[in-house]
Design an enzyme around this catalytic site. Structure first.
Site, PDB file in Angstrom:
ATOM      1  N   CYS A  84       1.039  -1.132  -0.399  1.00 13.84           N
ATOM      2  CA  CYS A  84      -0.119  -0.129   0.584  1.00 13.84           C
ATOM      3  C   CYS A  84       0.843   1.537  -0.642  1.00 13.84           C
ATOM      4  O   CYS A  84       1.891   1.345  -0.081  1.00 13.84           O
ATOM      5  CB  CYS A  84      -1.226   0.108   0.836  1.00 13.84           C
ATOM      6  SG  CYS A  84      -2.548   1.401   1.095  1.00 13.84           S
ATOM      7  N   HIS A 186      -3.610  -4.776  -0.707  1.00 12.03           N
ATOM      8  CA  HIS A 186      -3.533  -5.388   0.921  1.00 12.03           C
ATOM      9  C   HIS A 186      -3.775  -6.969   1.055  1.00 12.03           C
ATOM     10  O   HIS A 186      -4.520  -7.527   1.474  1.00 12.03           O
ATOM     11  CB  HIS A 186      -4.345  -4.645   2.292  1.00 12.03           C
ATOM     12  CG  HIS A 186      -4.363  -3.137   2.228  1.00 12.03           C
ATOM     13  ND1 HIS A 186      -2.788  -2.808   3.511  1.00 12.03           N
ATOM     14  CD2 HIS A 186      -4.579  -2.109   1.817  1.00 12.03           C
ATOM     15  CE1 HIS A 186      -3.607  -2.173   3.824  1.00 12.03           C
ATOM     16  NE2 HIS A 186      -4.265  -0.922   2.588  1.00 12.03           N
ATOM     17  N   GLU A 188      -2.542  -9.164   3.045  1.00 11.97           N
ATOM     18  CA  GLU A 188      -2.846  -9.660   4.977  1.00 11.97           C
ATOM     19  C   GLU A 188      -3.805  -9.060   5.019  1.00 11.97           C
ATOM     20  O   GLU A 188      -4.729  -9.447   6.370  1.00 11.97           O
ATOM     21  CB  GLU A 188      -1.526  -9.067   5.766  1.00 11.97           C
ATOM     22  CG  GLU A 188      -2.150  -7.716   5.919  1.00 11.97           C
ATOM     23  CD  GLU A 188      -1.951  -6.265   4.909  1.00 11.97           C
ATOM     24  OE1 GLU A 188      -1.678  -6.136   3.700  1.00 11.97           O
ATOM     25  OE2 GLU A 188      -1.538  -4.605   5.092  1.00 11.97           O
TER      26      GLU A 188
END
Lengths: 207, 258
Positions: A84, A186, A188
């Site tokens: 990001c 993202h 994650e």
């Protein structure tokens, strides 16, 4: 590989870093949040996360003396992942904060996405993978990833763009330059597909 | 709607003292009251995001919420928002450091709007959600902002407040109709449309969902890009997959499940 690869997640005081750490642990890494240069230089791989504004993140990174550490990690050749704003910081600069200097690891600029669409793009979107890339292995042709961003990277050398999405325009959202990988989305926070990408990243650590 | 928009389906979990309020009717859960286990279940089912609303009254209970967030971040790899009791930057920091992606502010923002800009300045607008509870006021021909779960009226016009919140740095509006909340009659489409037309950030429609058609209407008619629901998912009436099938049939782009 027997030992769990040690991944240093650069901690410079920004928002949610714990998700990145926990996601890396989930895919088999020994992940630690750190701003300690010795921990970073001993790591098998390094992750640079980032949320918020480009200039504020660059300032925060410099405040904790992680700028040189980041350059050293990239130069050492270990797998390196920017996420990001952590991806955006790898560029020379950003239209968001024209006076702020980026890390200059991926030559190019970070530019606003079209104002014809809602900004930020805050949603899941489907990648168009531009080239075979170990980071995308086993993710299918068009994996869904989670995005929160108003700008995207425009590298001088378009060959380093590894994936795009359609949002108002064709946006560059994943990059590779040598040992440096970077994603606007993202991983994650992108459920199974994102964990798959992180698994590939951790697996790229040489045994 | 722009064809590049992908709508989000967002289950909401009300939590008090670390436990989910109202039973949740998933038959095979080990512990139906554990917000972490439920969150993980919704992740598996294909939810796009989650919202935890902490309705705990005591400050002790709020520390419990930090623990819930922390445990959720270990197991759930989709974005989640925490609301309830976020009064200042320190509260936001605690939740974000524990693993939340966004915090939502409601009462505190009405009482002290700078809390929005304070949090946005430190962590970015993308992690500040302004939650607005609104009720139609025919005498004033507007929707009025309410606090404390609809018990306390304010002097604020909901549409104007949404605009102000965005100008202060809110990156998203979570809009609940107090007229529709709990009715299962569907979203207040006029309210949703009024707010989504007034601001250029994502609006999450909330309050009143009784069936899956309602979710689709929030997007196609209300202009929301996220739809929030609690009971239709918690009580096992519908799965996230069913919700997305119906939305998809209405021409709405969604992330497929599985």
């Amino acid at each position: 590989m027997t030992a769990r690869p040690r991944v240093a997640v650069l901690d410079y005081g920004i928002g949610n870093l714990r998700s990145a750490q926990k996601a890396l642990e989930r895919v088999g890494a020994d992940a630690v949040l750190t701003q300690d240069a010795t921990v970073v230089s001993a790591a098998d791989a390094v992750v640079l996360p980032g949320v918020g504004a480009f200039g504020a993140c660059m300032d925060a990174l410099r405040d904790v003396q992680l700028e040189t550490v980041t350059h050293d990690a990239v130069a050492s050749g270990v797998p390196f992942l920017g996420i990001c704003v952590g991806m955006q910081m790898l560029f020379d600069g950003s239209e968001e904060d024209p006076d702020a200097r980026g890390l200059g690891i991926i030559p190019g600029q970070v530019k606003w996405i079209p104002s014809s669409v809602q900004r930020p793009q805050m949603q899941w979107n489907q990648l168009n993978i531009r080239r075979d890339e170990p980071m995308f292995s086993d993710l299918g042709e068009h994996p869904w990833m989670y995005f929160v961003h108003s700008l995207h990277g425009v590298p001088t050398d378009s060959d380093c763009v590894t994936a795009t999405v359609q949002y108002g325009d064709t946006l560059n959202v994943a990059f590779r330059k040598g040992n440096v990988f970077a994603t606007q989305f993202h991983p994650e926070k992108s459920a199974t597909a994102g964990l798959g990408l992180l698994h590939n990243f951790v697996a790229s650590v040489k045994s | 709607m722009n064809s590049d928009i992908v709508a989000r389906v967002i289950p909401c979990l009300d939590v008090t003292n670390g436990r989910v309020v109202k039973g949740v009717n998933f038959v095979d859960l080990r512990d139906a009251g554990d917000p972490v286990e439920l969150a993980a279940r919704y992740d598996t089912q294909g939810a796009d995001e989650l919202v935890f609303l902490d309705i705990t009254a005591s400050s002790d209970g709020r520390d419990t919420m930090v623990d819930v967030v922390s445990r959720t971040a270990e197991q759930v790899f989709i974005p989640f928002t925490v609301g309830g009791g976020i009064r200042e930057v320190a509260d936001a920091r605690k939740m974000l450091r524990a693993g939340a992606d966004k915090v939502s502010v409601n009462t505190a923002a009405v009482q002290r709007p700078e809390v929005i800009s304070d949090i946005a300045a430190e962590f970015g607008a993308q992690c500040v959600v302004c939650a607005i509870d609104a009720k139609w006021d025919a005498s004033q021909n507007r929707w009025t902002v309410y606090l404390h779960g609809g018990r306390t009226a304010t002097e604020l016009d909901a549409v104007q407040w949404a605009e102000r919140a965005v100008s202060l740095g809110a990156g998203e509006i979570l809009l609940t109709s107090m007229d529709r909340d709990g009715t299962r009659d569907g979203f207040d489409i006029a309210l949703t449309k009024a707010v989504s037309s007034a601001v250029n950030v994502p609006v999450i429609a909330s309050g009143g969902v009784g069936n899956l058609q309602h979710l689709a209407e929030g997007v196609t008619e209300g202009g929301a890009t996220g739809v929030l629901a609690a009971s239709i998912f918690h009580f096992g009436d519908h799965t996230i997959a069913e919700a997305k099938d119906v939305m998809s049939a209405h021409g709405i782009r969604v992330r497929p499940v599985g």
